[in-house]
Design a protein around this motif. Structure first.
Motif: not given
Length: 210
Positions: A1-12, A28-32, A45-49
């Motif tokens: 399962m991928v969570i799009l975003g890696a900020g505060g709400f993604a952690k919730e 997680f996914f965050d390319d920003v 892990p965070i996918l970066r692209s």
């Protein structure tokens, strides 16, 4: 399962997914925010692209959830992931209360202690935060955000991409248009046309939402 975003709400969102999935099944996914750490809580892990995301969908599984709060950003990221082969999925906390006779749209996020009564209809990728109450026969559009503690009483309609602020209350039978913002703590007693921001008790027009 991928969570799009890696900020505060993604952690919730992670709190909900951890109740049903193992560590190995969540990324997680965050390319920003490329300068941030490469994992969340030293575990995930965070996918970066986009290439990494596409490869993950092809090799590990296509399911993703939206770890972003802003309705328009949620829609944009959902389209991006779908175009890369992803399948939008629900994230529903087991501590939410949902009536048996409700309609829940694809990609809905419903967090702990939310309460949704019978005959409510929840649109695609709607976000229903902690302690929200959605009572009978309410109709929630696509990509709506209901902030913590908001209350929608019977037969309320909320249009697509609208945000309802924390602890706001919408009285029975009121219709809220598309792309509106209801201020925190507002008491909405009458219909709100598309693209309006309303605040206060009773809620009054403040300005147009671009």
């Amino acid at each position: 399962m991928v969570i799009l975003g890696a900020g505060g709400f993604a952690k919730e969102i992670l709190q909900t997914l951890e109740k049903n999935l193992s560590i190995e099944e969540i990324v997680f996914f965050d390319d920003v925010s490329l300068l941030s750490p490469n994992d969340i809580f030293n575990k995930y892990p965070i996918l970066r692209s986009k290439e990494e995301l596409k490869n993950y969908f092809e090799t590990k599984g296509p399911n993703f959830v939206l770890g972003l709060g802003n309705p328009k950003l949620r829609a944009m990221m959902a389209d991006l992931a779908k175009n890369l082969g992803g399948i939008l999925s629900n994230a529903i906390d087991p501590n939410a209360t949902i009536g048996e006779y409700c309609s829940i749209g694809n990609g809905a996020t419903i967090l702990s202690q939310a309460c949704i009564s019978n005959s409510a209809q929840i649109g695609e990728a709607a976000l229903i935060y902690y302690n929200c109450i959605v009572t009978h026969d309410c109709h929630i559009g696509d990509y709506v955000e209901l902030s913590p503690g908001s209350t929608l009483l019977g037969r309320v309609k909320v249009g697509n991409f609208t945000q309802v602020g924390a602890n706001a209350t919408i009285l029975p039978g009121v219709c809220i248009g598309d792309n509106c913002i209801i201020g925190a703590g507002a008491i909405v007693t009458k219909d709100v046309p598309d693209n309006q921001i309303v605040v206060g008790n009773p809620a009054k027009f403040l300005k147009y939402n671009s």
